[in-house]
Write an enzyme that holds these catalytic residues in place. Sequence first.
Site, PDB file in Angstrom:
ATOM      1  N   CYS A 113       0.933   8.177   6.551  1.00 54.03           N
ATOM      2  CA  CYS A 113      -0.380   7.553   6.300  1.00 54.03           C
ATOM      3  C   CYS A 113      -1.210   7.366   7.572  1.00 54.03           C
ATOM      4  O   CYS A 113      -2.414   7.148   7.492  1.00 54.03           O
ATOM      5  CB  CYS A 113      -0.202   6.213   5.606  1.00 54.03           C
ATOM      6  SG  CYS A 113       0.484   6.405   3.967  1.00 54.03           S
ATOM      7  N   HIS A 251      -6.628   1.836   6.435  1.00 50.31           N
ATOM      8  CA  HIS A 251      -5.853   2.663   5.521  1.00 50.31           C
ATOM      9  C   HIS A 251      -5.773   1.920   4.190  1.00 50.31           C
ATOM     10  O   HIS A 251      -5.563   0.714   4.160  1.00 50.31           O
ATOM     11  CB  HIS A 251      -4.457   2.910   6.098  1.00 50.31           C
ATOM     12  CG  HIS A 251      -3.542   3.547   5.102  1.00 50.31           C
ATOM     13  ND1 HIS A 251      -3.908   4.644   4.372  1.00 50.31           N
ATOM     14  CD2 HIS A 251      -2.283   3.219   4.706  1.00 50.31           C
ATOM     15  CE1 HIS A 251      -2.913   4.973   3.568  1.00 50.31           C
ATOM     16  NE2 HIS A 251      -1.920   4.118   3.749  1.00 50.31           N
ATOM     17  N   ASN A 281      -3.545   5.063  -2.887  1.00 44.24           N
ATOM     18  CA  ASN A 281      -3.172   5.351  -1.498  1.00 44.24           C
ATOM     19  C   ASN A 281      -3.151   6.872  -1.306  1.00 44.24           C
ATOM     20  O   ASN A 281      -2.268   7.547  -1.816  1.00 44.24           O
ATOM     21  CB  ASN A 281      -1.798   4.736  -1.225  1.00 44.24           C
ATOM     22  CG  ASN A 281      -1.296   5.002   0.187  1.00 44.24           C
ATOM     23  OD1 ASN A 281      -1.827   5.860   0.902  1.00 44.24           O
ATOM     24  ND2 ASN A 281      -0.267   4.282   0.595  1.00 44.24           N
TER      25      ASN A 281
HETATM   26  N1  ACO Z   1       4.625  -2.134 -12.844  1.00 46.48           N
HETATM   27  C1  ACO Z   1       5.196  -3.291 -13.228  1.00 46.48           C
HETATM   28  N2  ACO Z   1       6.176  -3.890 -12.511  1.00 46.48           N
HETATM   29  C2  ACO Z   1       6.582  -3.306 -11.370  1.00 46.48           C
HETATM   30  C3  ACO Z   1       6.011  -2.090 -10.904  1.00 46.48           C
HETATM   31  C4  ACO Z   1       4.993  -1.504 -11.705  1.00 46.48           C
HETATM   32  N3  ACO Z   1       4.375  -0.370 -11.359  1.00 46.48           N
HETATM   33  N4  ACO Z   1       6.599  -1.748  -9.751  1.00 46.48           N
HETATM   34  C5  ACO Z   1       7.510  -2.695  -9.472  1.00 46.48           C
HETATM   35  N5  ACO Z   1       7.498  -3.635 -10.449  1.00 46.48           N
HETATM   36  C6  ACO Z   1       8.313  -4.840 -10.552  1.00 46.48           C
HETATM   37  C7  ACO Z   1       9.604  -4.734  -9.761  1.00 46.48           C
HETATM   38  O1  ACO Z   1      10.605  -4.105 -10.533  1.00 46.48           O
HETATM   39  C8  ACO Z   1       9.911  -6.198  -9.475  1.00 46.48           C
HETATM   40  O2  ACO Z   1      10.485  -6.750 -10.639  1.00 46.48           O
HETATM   41  P1  ACO Z   1      11.635  -7.914 -10.529  1.00 46.48           P
HETATM   42  O3  ACO Z   1      10.944  -9.065  -9.843  1.00 46.48           O
HETATM   43  O4  ACO Z   1      11.969  -8.163 -11.956  1.00 46.48           O
HETATM   44  O5  ACO Z   1      12.715  -7.310  -9.706  1.00 46.48           O
HETATM   45  C9  ACO Z   1       8.530  -6.837  -9.311  1.00 46.48           C
HETATM   46  O6  ACO Z   1       7.618  -5.936  -9.951  1.00 46.48           O
HETATM   47  C10 ACO Z   1       8.139  -7.025  -7.865  1.00 46.48           C
HETATM   48  O7  ACO Z   1       8.382  -5.824  -7.129  1.00 46.48           O
HETATM   49  P2  ACO Z   1       8.027  -5.704  -5.601  1.00 46.48           P
HETATM   50  O8  ACO Z   1       8.429  -4.349  -5.113  1.00 46.48           O
HETATM   51  O9  ACO Z   1       8.566  -6.899  -4.881  1.00 46.48           O
HETATM   52  O10 ACO Z   1       6.426  -5.816  -5.656  1.00 46.48           O
HETATM   53  P3  ACO Z   1       5.396  -6.006  -4.495  1.00 46.48           P
HETATM   54  O11 ACO Z   1       4.593  -7.202  -4.720  1.00 46.48           O
HETATM   55  O12 ACO Z   1       6.037  -5.826  -3.134  1.00 46.48           O
HETATM   56  O13 ACO Z   1       4.399  -4.749  -4.700  1.00 46.48           O
HETATM   57  C11 ACO Z   1       3.982  -2.606  -3.660  1.00 46.48           C
HETATM   58  C12 ACO Z   1       4.902  -3.418  -4.584  1.00 46.48           C
HETATM   59  C13 ACO Z   1       2.627  -2.559  -4.318  1.00 46.48           C
HETATM   60  C14 ACO Z   1       4.546  -1.214  -3.509  1.00 46.48           C
HETATM   61  C15 ACO Z   1       3.851  -3.321  -2.292  1.00 46.48           C
HETATM   62  O14 ACO Z   1       5.147  -3.690  -1.839  1.00 46.48           O
HETATM   63  C16 ACO Z   1       3.209  -2.475  -1.216  1.00 46.48           C
HETATM   64  O15 ACO Z   1       2.030  -2.199  -1.255  1.00 46.48           O
HETATM   65  N6  ACO Z   1       3.976  -2.081  -0.152  1.00 46.48           N
HETATM   66  C17 ACO Z   1       3.419  -1.411   1.025  1.00 46.48           C
HETATM   67  C18 ACO Z   1       3.119   0.029   0.786  1.00 46.48           C
HETATM   68  C19 ACO Z   1       2.642   0.677   2.077  1.00 46.48           C
HETATM   69  O16 ACO Z   1       1.884   0.103   2.838  1.00 46.48           O
HETATM   70  N7  ACO Z   1       3.139   1.874   2.380  1.00 46.48           N
HETATM   71  C20 ACO Z   1       2.797   2.500   3.653  1.00 46.48           C
HETATM   72  C21 ACO Z   1       1.963   3.665   3.521  1.00 46.48           C
HETATM   73  S1  ACO Z   1       2.636   4.928   2.443  1.00 46.48           S
HETATM   74  C22 ACO Z   1       3.024   6.324   3.416  1.00 46.48           C
HETATM   75  O17 ACO Z   1       3.102   6.280   4.611  1.00 46.48           O
HETATM   76  C23 ACO Z   1       3.318   7.606   2.697  1.00 46.48           C
END
Ligand code: ACO
Length: 324
Positions: A113, A251, A281
């Site tokens: 990214c 980003h 993203n």
């Molecule tokens: N729909 C519904 N529920 C979901 C989904 C979905 N799409 N995805 C995960 N959940 C659930 C999980 O199973 C979990 O359930 P549980 O509590 O029963 O275990 C709950 O939601 C919380 O999951 P988390 O992974 O803790 O959710 P979080 O609030 O962290 O959000 C996300 C996830 C959006 C991916 C976030 O962590 C994020 O944005 N991370 C950073 C991403 C990033 O910056 N990446 C870098 C760039 S990418 C690159 O370089 C290619």
Amino acid sequence: MIYSRIIGTGSHLPKKVVTNHDLEKILDTDDQWIRDRTGIRERRISSAEEPTTVLAENACRKALEAADVDPGEIDLLVLGTTTPDLIFPSSACLIQKKLGLPDCGAMDVNAACSGFIYALSIADKFIRCGDAKKVLVCGAETLSSLINWNKRETAVIFGDGAGAMVLEASAEPGILSTHIHANGNYADLLNTEVGVSRGFEGLKDNDGKAELMMKGNEVFKVAVRTLGRIVDETLAANNMDKSELDWLIPHQANLRIISATARKLDMNMEQVVITVDRHGNTSAASVPLALDEAVRDGRIKRGDMLLLEAFGGGFTWGSALIKY
Ligand code: ACO
């Protein structure tokens, strides 16, 4: 002193729009969860006719047109991408041919990214040292090709697109600074687990195709901390106060990460260019896509002070401070 200045920007998105409601039909997810956790409402997904180089070619053409620069004048092409069409030749070489550029240098930069910030940093250095006068810089991705459409954790996050700019040597700034960093200790949190040298054996989950793996929650925490540090580093290196910034062009990974950076800078959200709601993203494409959108709709004006930043797989991260 030679600086590089942005003299034209362009961007391009695939035709197909996939909304959160579309994803509700194939995954155990819901629109509310996706909007609350990420800020995403919809994303664009490439067809087979719209691979990375086609998106990039279109974005580059628009940037060249906006800059009123003939392809023959370009001295270097730097492309940030993690999703090249082929292993080799590089996608930059394929784009060079499509655009009819001269026999200039052309290279892909893989920094996930942060790929566009890395590409911009390289382009800026070539201009500053006098080796190039006009450089085409692009970020283009089809991350959808690495998505397992049965996994809600990643399927709702990513989209495809491309953004580009033409940089020109100038006596006036321009790009004031770029900073790039990496820390390979975090490779396990965000990766594809397979590759050319290691091999593609053992892939059974995603119809035998390579798949993006992300421990989102852990990535999130490091991203917020690290982006705070890069913002401080950038302002300190330029002896600048945060109140002097006009625009944050981050980003577009997650609206909550973007808001945290804006809060740190005491910027209101009207000073932040947001595309994550409509693009998801788009990895290395997200910063130049957002920049082009705000330039074309007239929000960003000549003389404005812009802070560009990105964080991604590697981990990699970086920034650029630009007087537009
Ligand atoms: N729909 C519904 N529920 C979901 C989904 C979905 N799409 N995805 C995960 N959940 C659930 C999980 O199973 C979990 O359930 P549980 O509590 O029963 O275990 C709950 O939601 C919380 O999951 P988390 O992974 O803790 O959710 P979080 O609030 O962290 O959000 C996300 C996830 C959006 C991916 C976030 O962590 C994020 O944005 N991370 C950073 C991403 C990033 O910056 N990446 C870098 C760039 S990418 C690159 O370089 C290619």
